[in-house]
Design a protein around this motif. Structure first.
Motif, mmCIF file in Angstrom:
data_model
loop_
_atom_site.group_PDB
_atom_site.id
_atom_site.type_symbol
_atom_site.label_atom_id
_atom_site.label_comp_id
_atom_site.label_asym_id
_atom_site.label_seq_id
_atom_site.Cartn_x
_atom_site.Cartn_y
_atom_site.Cartn_z
ATOM 1 N N ARG A 144 2.601 13.317 40.812
ATOM 2 C CA ARG A 144 3.974 14.657 40.606
ATOM 3 C C ARG A 144 5.479 14.845 40.791
ATOM 4 O O ARG A 144 6.261 14.523 40.324
ATOM 5 N N THR A 145 5.441 14.146 42.472
ATOM 6 C CA THR A 145 6.393 13.880 42.836
ATOM 7 C C THR A 145 7.671 12.876 42.443
ATOM 8 O O THR A 145 8.240 13.070 42.037
ATOM 9 N N PRO A 146 7.063 11.359 42.479
ATOM 10 C CA PRO A 146 8.487 10.596 42.512
ATOM 11 C C PRO A 146 8.607 11.395 40.383
ATOM 12 O O PRO A 146 9.373 10.019 39.111
ATOM 13 N N LEU A 147 6.982 11.167 39.467
ATOM 14 C CA LEU A 147 7.090 11.505 37.961
ATOM 15 C C LEU A 147 8.113 12.899 37.560
ATOM 16 O O LEU A 147 8.800 12.716 36.547
ATOM 17 N N ASN A 148 8.546 13.810 38.631
ATOM 18 C CA ASN A 148 9.806 14.821 38.044
ATOM 19 C C ASN A 148 10.680 13.919 38.895
ATOM 20 O O ASN A 148 11.738 14.419 37.913
ATOM 21 N N GLY A 149 10.587 13.062 38.910
ATOM 22 C CA GLY A 149 12.427 12.150 39.033
ATOM 23 C C GLY A 149 12.736 12.210 37.855
ATOM 24 O O GLY A 149 13.674 11.795 37.656
ATOM 25 N N ILE A 150 11.471 10.846 37.972
ATOM 26 C CA ILE A 150 12.164 10.654 36.446
ATOM 27 C C ILE A 150 11.760 10.583 35.705
ATOM 28 O O ILE A 150 12.985 10.556 34.554
ATOM 29 N N LEU A 151 10.937 12.322 35.291
ATOM 30 C CA LEU A 151 11.776 13.340 34.159
ATOM 31 C C LEU A 151 12.721 13.768 34.300
ATOM 32 O O LEU A 151 13.105 13.113 32.945
ATOM 33 N N GLY A 152 13.402 13.744 34.991
ATOM 34 C CA GLY A 152 14.831 14.415 35.637
ATOM 35 C C GLY A 152 15.861 13.137 35.263
ATOM 36 O O GLY A 152 16.466 14.251 34.232
ATOM 37 N N MET A 153 15.547 12.315 35.324
ATOM 38 C CA MET A 153 16.503 10.865 35.524
ATOM 39 C C MET A 153 16.773 10.769 33.912
ATOM 40 O O MET A 153 17.652 10.910 33.602
ATOM 41 N N LEU A 154 15.491 11.005 33.393
ATOM 42 C CA LEU A 154 15.522 10.535 31.656
ATOM 43 C C LEU A 154 16.100 11.954 30.714
ATOM 44 O O LEU A 154 17.328 11.649 30.263
ATOM 45 N N ILE B 276 10.413 10.054 28.113
ATOM 46 C CA ILE B 276 10.359 11.604 27.840
ATOM 47 C C ILE B 276 9.155 11.176 27.406
ATOM 48 O O ILE B 276 8.114 12.029 29.089
ATOM 49 N N GLN B 277 8.976 11.237 26.100
ATOM 50 C CA GLN B 277 6.871 11.497 26.091
ATOM 51 C C GLN B 277 6.756 10.807 26.485
ATOM 52 O O GLN B 277 5.160 11.216 26.595
ATOM 53 N N ALA B 278 5.896 9.397 26.846
ATOM 54 C CA ALA B 278 5.636 8.655 28.892
ATOM 55 C C ALA B 278 4.919 9.207 29.499
ATOM 56 O O ALA B 278 4.578 9.817 29.710
ATOM 57 N N ALA B 279 6.438 10.171 29.630
ATOM 58 C CA ALA B 279 5.990 10.844 31.131
ATOM 59 C C ALA B 279 5.389 12.463 31.161
ATOM 60 O O ALA B 279 4.288 12.591 31.446
ATOM 61 N N GLN B 280 5.450 12.806 29.349
ATOM 62 C CA GLN B 280 4.997 14.340 29.585
ATOM 63 C C GLN B 280 3.429 14.093 29.436
ATOM 64 O O GLN B 280 2.710 14.494 29.793
ATOM 65 N N ARG B 281 3.173 12.820 28.605
ATOM 66 C CA ARG B 281 1.757 12.262 28.803
ATOM 67 C C ARG B 281 1.209 12.237 29.752
ATOM 68 O O ARG B 281 -0.124 12.467 29.881
ATOM 69 N N MET B 282 2.185 11.417 30.697
ATOM 70 C CA MET B 282 1.058 11.412 32.100
ATOM 71 C C MET B 282 1.224 12.574 32.652
ATOM 72 O O MET B 282 -0.354 12.623 33.213
ATOM 73 N N ASP C 54 12.537 18.743 50.442
ATOM 74 C CA ASP C 54 12.843 17.357 50.621
ATOM 75 C C ASP C 54 12.680 15.404 50.652
ATOM 76 O O ASP C 54 13.631 15.438 51.199
ATOM 77 N N ASP C 55 12.699 15.875 49.544
ATOM 78 C CA ASP C 55 12.788 14.196 48.143
ATOM 79 C C ASP C 55 13.944 14.201 47.774
ATOM 80 O O ASP C 55 14.649 15.032 47.126
ATOM 81 N N LEU C 56 15.015 12.965 48.190
ATOM 82 C CA LEU C 56 16.190 12.747 48.080
ATOM 83 C C LEU C 56 16.752 12.805 46.431
ATOM 84 O O LEU C 56 17.750 13.191 46.132
ATOM 85 N N PHE C 57 15.620 12.295 46.024
ATOM 86 C CA PHE C 57 15.838 12.289 44.982
ATOM 87 C C PHE C 57 15.522 12.475 43.203
ATOM 88 O O PHE C 57 16.043 13.279 42.849
ATOM 89 N N ASN C 58 14.579 13.667 44.073
ATOM 90 C CA ASN C 58 14.498 15.229 43.233
ATOM 91 C C ASN C 58 15.561 16.026 43.297
ATOM 92 O O ASN C 58 16.158 16.823 42.983
ATOM 93 N N GLN C 59 16.263 16.068 44.895
ATOM 94 C CA GLN C 59 17.436 16.474 45.103
ATOM 95 C C GLN C 59 18.915 15.742 44.298
ATOM 96 O O GLN C 59 19.186 17.185 43.281
ATOM 97 N N LYS C 60 18.823 14.468 43.803
ATOM 98 C CA LYS C 60 20.042 14.672 43.301
ATOM 99 C C LYS C 60 19.273 14.968 41.696
ATOM 100 O O LYS C 60 20.332 15.234 41.156
ATOM 101 N N THR C 61 18.506 14.678 41.239
ATOM 102 C CA THR C 61 17.822 15.548 39.953
ATOM 103 C C THR C 61 18.251 16.310 39.619
ATOM 104 O O THR C 61 18.606 16.926 38.757
ATOM 105 N N ALA C 62 17.080 17.815 40.655
ATOM 106 C CA ALA C 62 17.171 19.050 39.835
ATOM 107 C C ALA C 62 19.358 19.138 40.337
ATOM 108 O O ALA C 62 19.448 20.040 38.988
ATOM 109 N N THR C 63 19.771 18.993 41.712
ATOM 110 C CA THR C 63 21.079 18.900 41.541
ATOM 111 C C THR C 63 21.902 18.639 40.241
ATOM 112 O O THR C 63 22.579 19.719 39.542
ATOM 113 N N ALA C 64 21.570 17.791 39.863
ATOM 114 C CA ALA C 64 22.491 17.439 38.585
ATOM 115 C C ALA C 64 21.856 17.986 37.377
ATOM 116 O O ALA C 64 23.026 18.746 36.934
ATOM 117 N N LEU C 65 21.243 18.523 36.952
ATOM 118 C CA LEU C 65 20.792 19.158 36.135
ATOM 119 C C LEU C 65 21.097 20.913 36.163
ATOM 120 O O LEU C 65 21.527 21.233 34.890
#
Length: 724
Positions: free
Chosen positions: A364-374, A394-400, A604-615
């Protein structure tokens, strides 16, 4: 007239007259016996006394014997001449004679016969007799004596006693069997001791006991013992009895035969006699405990107070109990193995849950980054082709995400760890959410999707809305997956209610898709089962989860289908009736999203930090980031925030403990009311409850739908700022 007599003496007859007006001859007068015989013949009309097996005697009103038959003489061991003219006080012990006299008086006064069963002792062993005493009347109807007829009923009494003992014996057999069959392992020792006591008392034994043989160490272990009152216990002395001391008895038992010693003193000198005599044992019987053909011990009776034989009943009782003990041992081993297997299965289940939790977090952690970036990309300027690609990604990520949730849910249900969260909900809201989710898919596939509510259904029900929504989403999604054109229709109808005001509601999901062969209907609800390789359009988990959720909710599911004619799934579920209440007022315009909130993002995850901050920043929130729980506490010492988004898996101080400190530590009293939302890849059973117990206000699982995150933030901050 009542005649007073001095015990042991023969008083004279007051009238001198006997039966039929005749006078009783005086004792010792010549011809007396002949006259009495004549009188008896006149009384009975036939001379049968001498031939009768019963004891027959006639006494006059003073209790003097005037006639007896040979059976009476044999019983007393006296000739007729030593009985006639005498009373019971001359022939029996005083207490017995007084009892006979009282019985005679009662018969003569009542003029009614009297029968009694009792033990009597003559010249030999005591016997059981049935004595009937009848009044003897003269021609004027006056009572002049008593006719005594005594029948020997010793054989009948013995048969009755044997029958009673047999009934008691069978009752004990049943009790012992029922006790041994129904006991739990925790009750075995107490139940076995109770059985030994019951059996020992029944056979009048002095001791009853059980030995287990340990051939590897060459000892017999006395595991259980019952002793009669006054009999010393031996169990402490026999905890490790060398098998060599049992001698010939061990040889008999290991051959599967009982061992019976009728008299210990008659045994030849040797180990067995040397073992038994110090215990005061006079007689014993032991029966082997046989597991197959192997002797594993024995159960037995001892007689200490006297030497005695043991009969077939005692052997039968011991043999049956021995079989029961072996069965208990087998059952104990089976239940112990099952317990150990259960512990292993639980450990495996716990390991599986831990593995799934870890995998959930790692996926879920990397998937969250993927979906967030999308989702971030979807907010930029894109051409039509790029929009399509982003939308598909986005649909593929949601399906996963849904697949991961399905796997976790299936694991929870199979482990029996999925619990229902019941509460009031609106069926209309469920209908709207189902239609909204599948509207894009329906439009693209030219499939008309509808959801009809029975007008008889109440607007609000009580049940687990989340699980109902999950069931319907799986069923509708499955129908859309296999329907290229035509319709997918959901119908909710009221079937009825019970006395407890529980409503039965049926949800029918019908489609015009490819259908299911009849021989496959039985397997479609099994995990990972698919009809054919050609239909391989998923993991095969949706219907398996639906069935388990329906069963968990106390309902049932049925499937009807034919190839090329479509499928109908019918789910019947029970619900409570919610209290009538008005729908909450709609929020005022412009209040859906309130921008400007200050958000502390603990991630703590840098990728998720950037994604969530931007959104968050694109939505107008001011964001500050902390990479650890300790860093978040340092920041809170400097300034406050409107909301805290707290990851759970943090290095060092985790999110749960960090939330507890914020809520409870005195130095953070100023921030104790700040809403804390758990944003985590943990999605296992009990996570939400654990987060709320730590003081968090809400929970959202990764990967996040950004619109859902905004809604959670606005809900938490609105609740904090609402007037009270």
């Amino acid at each position: 007239m009542k005649i007073e007599m001095e015990p042991g003496k023969l008083p004279p007859s007051e009238t001198g007259e006997g039966i039929d007006g005749q006078r009783w001859p005086a004792p010792g007068v010549p011809g007396a016996a002949a006259d009495v015989s004549t009188m008896i013949r006149n009384l009975s009309g036939r001379t049968i006394l001498e031939a009768m097996q019963e004891i027959v005697a006639i006494k006059d009103s003073c209790g003097v014997y005037r006639a007896v038959n040979p059976a009476m003489c044999r019983f007393l061991g006296k000739p007729e001449s030593m009985i006639l003219g005498r009373t019971d006080f001359d022939l029996f012990p005083p207490d017995l004679a007084a009892s006979y006299q009282a019985q005679d008086t009662q018969v003569m006064e009542s003029l009614a016969p009297r029968s009694i069963e009792e033990q009597a002792r003559g010249s030999g062993q005591p016997i059981w007799v049935s004595t009937t005493k009848s009044p003897v009347l003269d021609q004027d109807g006056r009572c002049v004596g008593v006719l005594v007829v005594v029948r020997d009923i010793t054989v009948r009494k013995a048969a009755e006693e044997s029958a009673k003992r047999r009934i008691l014996f069978q009752r004990i057999l049943v009790n012992v069997a029922a006790t041994c069959i129904n006991i739990t392992l925790d009750e075995v020792d107490a139940a076995v001791h109770g059985c030994l006591e019951e059996m020992g008392k029944f056979v009048d034994a002095d001791r009853a006991y059980i030995f287990e043989f340990d051939f590897e160490h060459g000892i017999a272990v006395n595991t259980h013992e019952w002793c009669a009152e006054g009999i010393p216990a031996q169990i402490q002395n026999l905890r490790e009895l060398p098998l060599d001391l049992i001698g010939d008895g061990l040889a008999e038992l290991t051959r599967g035969r009982p061992h019976h010693v009728e008299d210990v003193t008659a045994l030849p000198p040797g180990p067995l006699r040397d073992t038994l005599e110090p215990q005061g044992i006079r007689s014993l019987m032991t029966v082997p405990l046989l597991r197959g053909e192997r002797c594993i011990g024995c159960v037995g009776f001892d007689s200490v107070r006297q030497a005695r034989p043991f009969c077939d009943d005692e052997y039968t009782l011991l043999a049956m109990f021995a079989r029961m003990l072996v069965n208990i041992g087998l059952r104990r081993e089976v239940e112990e193995s099952l317990r150990l297997a259960g512990l292993k299965a639980q450990a495996a289940s716990d390991a599986k849950s831990e593995f799934l939790a870890n995998m959930s977090h790692e996926i879920r952690t990397p998937l969250n980054g993927i979906l967030g970036m999308l989702q971030l990309m979807n907010t930029t300027r894109l051409d039509a082709e790029q929009c399509e690609y982003v939308h598909m990604a986005i649909q593929a990520a949601q399906r996963m995400t849904r697949l991961l949730s399905d796997i976790l849910d299936l694991s929870r249900v199979e482990a029996g760890k999925l619990t229902l969260q019941e509460g009031p909900f609106s069926l209309s809201e469920v209908r709207r959410s189902v239609l909204d989710i599948f509207k894009p898919v329906s439009s693209r596939k030219d499939v008309r999707t509808s959801f009809e509510l029975d007008p008889l259904l109440p607007a609000r029900l009580v049940g687990d809305e989340t699980r109902l929504r999950q069931i319907l989403l799986n069923l509708v999604g499955n129908s859309l997956k296999f329907t290229e054109r035509g319709f997918v229709r959901v119908e909710a109808s009221l079937l009825g209610s019970d006395a407890g005001n529980r409503l039965s509601v049926a949800f029918r999901v019908s489609d015009s898709g490819c259908g299911i062969p009849e021989d496959k209907l039985g397997v479609i609800f099994e995990p990972f089962e698919q009809l054919t390789q050609a239909c391989n359009r998923g993991a095969g988990l949706g219907l398996a989860i639906v069935r388990r959720l329906v069963e968990l909710m106390g309902g049932r599911i049925e499937a009807r289908s034919r190839p090329d004619e479509g499928t109908t799934m019918t789910v019947t579920l029970p619900f409570g009736l919610a209290d009538e209440q008005e729908d909450p007022p709609a929020p005022p315009p412009g209040s859906e999203i309130r921008t400007g909130h200050r958000i502390l993002l603990v991630e703590d995850d840098l990728f998720n930090q950037k994604t969530a901050t931007a959104l968050l920043q694109k939505s107008g929130y001011a964001v500050r980031v902390a990479g650890t729980g300790l860093e978040a506490l340092h920041i809170l010492e400097e300034t406050g925030f409107d909301c805290i988004l707290m990851d759970i898996h943090l290095p060092g101080l985790d999110g749960v403990e960090t939330a507890r400190i914020i809520r409870n530590a005195p130095e953070f009293r100023a921030h104790a009311g700040t809403p804390i939302i758990a944003v985590t890849a943990n999605a296992m059973l009990g996570d939400r409850e654990r987060f709320l117990a730590a003081g968090m206000n809400d929970f959202i699982a990764k990967p996040m739908e950004f619109s859902s995150l905004v809604a959670v933030i606005e809900n938490a901050t609105s609740a904090r700022s609402a007037p009270r």
